[in-house]
Scaffold this active site. Structure first.
Site, PDB file in Angstrom:
ATOM      1  CB  SER A 204      -0.949  -0.032   1.192  1.00 13.44           C
ATOM      2  OG  SER A 204      -1.997   0.901   1.035  1.00 13.44           O
TER       3      SER A 204
ATOM      4  CG  ASP B 244      -6.742  -2.151  -3.510  1.00 12.34           C
ATOM      5  OD1 ASP B 244      -7.370  -1.437  -2.708  1.00 12.34           O
ATOM      6  OD2 ASP B 244      -5.558  -2.464  -3.354  1.00 12.34           O
TER       7      ASP B 244
ATOM      8  CG  HIS C  33      -5.969  -2.214   0.215  1.00 12.06           C
ATOM      9  ND1 HIS C  33      -5.218  -1.606  -0.764  1.00 12.06           N
ATOM     10  CD2 HIS C  33      -5.379  -1.870   1.393  1.00 12.06           C
ATOM     11  CE1 HIS C  33      -4.233  -0.923  -0.223  1.00 12.06           C
ATOM     12  NE2 HIS C  33      -4.289  -1.063   1.084  1.00 12.06           N
TER      13      HIS C  33
END
Length: 703
Positions: free
Chosen positions: A550, A635, A670
């Site tokens: 991330s 995501d 995600h």
């Protein structure tokens, strides 16, 4: 023995080559950038050409990784083999019931249950997530809340992985699933005292921002739900919760640098009052017990002195402004106040000092003591403390060698009970060592590093090392136990967590010095930690792997551009690598909330600074390390097209001969695949790639 691909490049398929299509990204101040892979963006995820490219990349990963499938299977077996399959959480008591979660052997998902009176009474299953997830590629229950009379359950579930939830309801007395369904929500759920009105947060269906608080009355159409509050400023997030004493329902509104709390009596939540109006650069969160508010804040006191590391203040029940707050736990330059929990007889304060967590207990008589720890690097925090009328404090403890542990401490007598230590099958903590190391960044700042390795390790500069970090949003990466890492330690590797600036391990200044116009510190710290670890003999200079996800994937992209020669392998999951383009587009989920983290590139000074480090924009003709990049098609936080574009451009510019693999999980978001086992298959694949590239023994080292 070592495992290598040992496949001639000529025998491997050619990596996919995405088509280039001219496109110009424009900024309001006139700046323009060419983005030949912008076409890979498809908000609906249906473009056949885009999907064909992602599938081609997956097929390429399959082909390149085929020789390593035995190692992947071996790693997966080790990781899953450490999991106690018929496991359960520590039960906690709330309104006469003991709530817990348990897993059954072979099952991927939890069973949420409760027992009335004691754990010896009959079990009542609230939700069997295995049954709910049957036939679905992805499924997650994000939150559950039971009415004050213990009769009705509300829960939020997501069957896509995009974190857009649906709220549903169950009568716990009859088992009936009500027909009421509320869509496009977050996971925050709060029942009013009437046991039929549910307050929830509605998300914008496109940006996914938390925009409205609504209330739903059981048995009525969701289309008739009443608007309670709407947030007009799209730089703020919202949540909703009950106060500690259940007296209030509170809406928590916060941005990166500002907060506001609005509350209403839970018995009659018709009108919400503002505890203190929002102010730029003033953050606070509040809780209520014993007829007063306790507030954690960075607001200056009557003396005008700032409190960047936060402090605790109190306020009378009817207080409605900062002027009515009274200092209680003073601000300190060397201690960051992270949170607190209120009890009738004491208050537990979660703090950070010297890059370590601690819990400070403050009695009603003003006496203070700290909860003790036994290791040089550890993670300690508040556990589930559902009841306030008790002398017992539950807290969690873990380290890089100690599995997650839950203790219960009697604050009156000092008695401590071990409630649970997470079972890790076949693991012996005595075989491993954890230590704290301090690296020196190029500007002279000391950066803490947590290390773990197997006993018998020699700092002779020959080992392979995996270095992990995050470094954004003030999120601290504490040294907690990670069972997957054991497979690396057992093969002689060292694992390091670099507590770089941008996190909050060393207090608020540590965070402030790693964001906005100081973001470069985050990347410099990581590279400088690597250099010092190699210099100290923890790793060979050509056997270091870097890992982040991330915003930590942004870190990976930045350090690969800055110092490609220092890393043999870079592992990057759901990486935020196209910073400028994303932050210029307010329609992308979460963009507007993060202007105070990265800056708003509509302003030229921010644009220029962000452009100086954005990984996608700074790719250049040079030899890059071997890379494994992963993403999820659905995501919601880092859109799949960021890593897709990044890899496509990297292939054009990389002059090296190391493999670059790009894996897209086509049915996840995600956090990767749902379920407790499936995500470890992805981890095993990535680890096997790294082990092969760094010439680490495929076999466990006997010591």
């Amino acid at each position: 023995m070592t495992t290598t691909l040992n496949v001639p490049a000529a025998d491997l398929p050619a990596p996919p080559d995405a088509a280039k299509k001219p496109y110009t990204v424009k900024a309001p101040h006139g700046a323009q950038r060419s983005d030949e892979y912008y076409w890979l963006r498809d908000d609906k995820r249906k473009n056949p050409e885009m999907l064909a490219y992602l599938n081609a990349e997956n097929a390429y990963v399959d082909a390149v990784m085929k020789p390593l499938k035995p190692l992947e299977d071996k790693l997966y077996g080790e990781i899953v083999g450490r999991i106690k399959q018929d496991d359960s959480s520590v039960p906690y008591r709330e309104r006469g019931y003991w709530y817990y979660t348990r897993f059954e052997t072979g099952q991927d998902y939890p069973i949420h249950a409760r027992r009335k009176g004691s754990m010896e009474d009959a079990e009542q299953v609230l939700l069997d997530v295995n049954a709910m997830a049957k036939g679905k590629d992805y499924f997650s229950v994000g939150a559950m809340e039971v009415t004050q009379d213990n009769q009705i359950l509300a829960w939020a579930d997501d069957a896509v992985g995009r974190r857009q939830y649906k709220i549903r309801f169950k009568n716990l007395a009859t088992g009936e699933i009500y027909s009421d369904v509320i869509e496009n929500t977050s996971t925050d759920l709060v029942w009013a005292d009437d046991n039929k009105t549910l307050f929830y947060v509605e998300n914008d269906p496109k940006t996914l921002l938390t925009v409205r608080i609504k209330k739903h009355v059981l048995g009525t159409p969701a289309s008739k739900d009443v608007l309670v509050y709407e947030e007009k400023d799209d730089s703020f997030y919202m949540g909703i919760e009950r106060s500690r004493d259940d007296a209030y329902i509170c809406i928590n509104i916060h941005s990166t640098v500002s907060s506001e709390v609005r509350c209403a009596p839970a018995a009659d939540p018709k009108e919400f009052f503002v505890l203190a109006p929002r102010q730029r650069d003033v953050e606070y969160d509040a809780d209520h017990l014993g007829g007063r508010w306790v507030i954690r804040t960075n607001a200056p006191g009557a003396d005008g002195k700032p409190a960047p590391n936060f402090k605790l203040v109190t306020a009378d029940d009817g207080a409605r402004s900062i002027k009515e707050w009274k200092d209680w736990i003073a601000h300190r330059d060397d201690v960051f106040v992270e949170g607190f929990e209120l009890f009738d007889g004491f208050t537990a304060v979660a703090e950070r000092s010297n890059a370590l967590e601690r819990l400070r207990l403050i009695g009603k008589d003003g006496k203070e003591e700290f909860v003790k720890a036994d290791e040089p690097a550890f993670s300690m925090g508040l556990s589930v403390n559902s009841e306030h009328d008790t002398p017992w404090l539950r807290y969690t403890y873990t380290s890089l060698t100690t599995p997650a542990t839950t203790y219960e401490l009697n604050t009156a007598t000092g008695e401590r009970k071990l409630l649970k230590r997470q079972p890790v099958i076949g693991y012996d903590a005595d075989k491993y060592v954890t230590e704290r190391f301090w690296a020196t960044a190029r500007d002279g700042v000391k950066v803490p590093v947590s290390l773990v390795y197997k006993k018998g390790f020699e700092k002779n500069g020959k080992a392979a090392l995996l270095q992990y970090a995050y470094g954004s949003y003030g999120m601290s990466m504490d040294p907690g136990f990670n069972s997957t890492v054991v497979s690396l330690l057992d093969r002689g590797m060292v694992y390091a967590i670099a507590h770089i600036r941008g996190g909050q391990e060393m207090g608020r200044k540590w965070y402030d010095d790693g964001k906005l116009f100081h973001k470069q510190n985050t990347f410099n710290d990581f590279v400088d930690v690597t250099a010092d670890l190699v210099k100290a003999g923890y790793a060979a200079p050509d056997r270091v792997a870097a890992y982040g996800g991330s915003a930590g994937g942004l870190l990976m992209g930045a350090i690969a551009n800055m110092a490609p020669d220092k890393y043999r392998v870079v592992l990057s999951q759901v990486p935020f690598v196209d910073v400028v383009t994303t932050m210029l587009d307010a329609s992308i989920p979460l963009t507007t909330n993060e202007y105070d983290e990265w800056g708003n590139p509509e302003k030229k000074d921010y644009y220029d600074y962000m452009l100086s480090y954005s990984p996608y924009d700074n790719l250049k003709k040079q030899a890059y390390p071997a890379m494994f990049v992963g993403t999820g098609l659905w995501d919601s936080q880092v859109q799949y097209w960021e890593p897709a574009k990044y890899v496509a451009r990297l292939r054009d510019l990389d002059t090296g001969k190391q493999p670059v693999l790009f894996r897209t999980n086509m049915d996840a978001g995600h956090g990767g695949k749902s379920g407790r086992f499936r995500r470890f298959r992805e981890q095993a694949e990535m680890y096997s790639f790294m082990i092969d590239q760094m010439q680490v023994s495929a076999d466990i080292v006997a010591k």
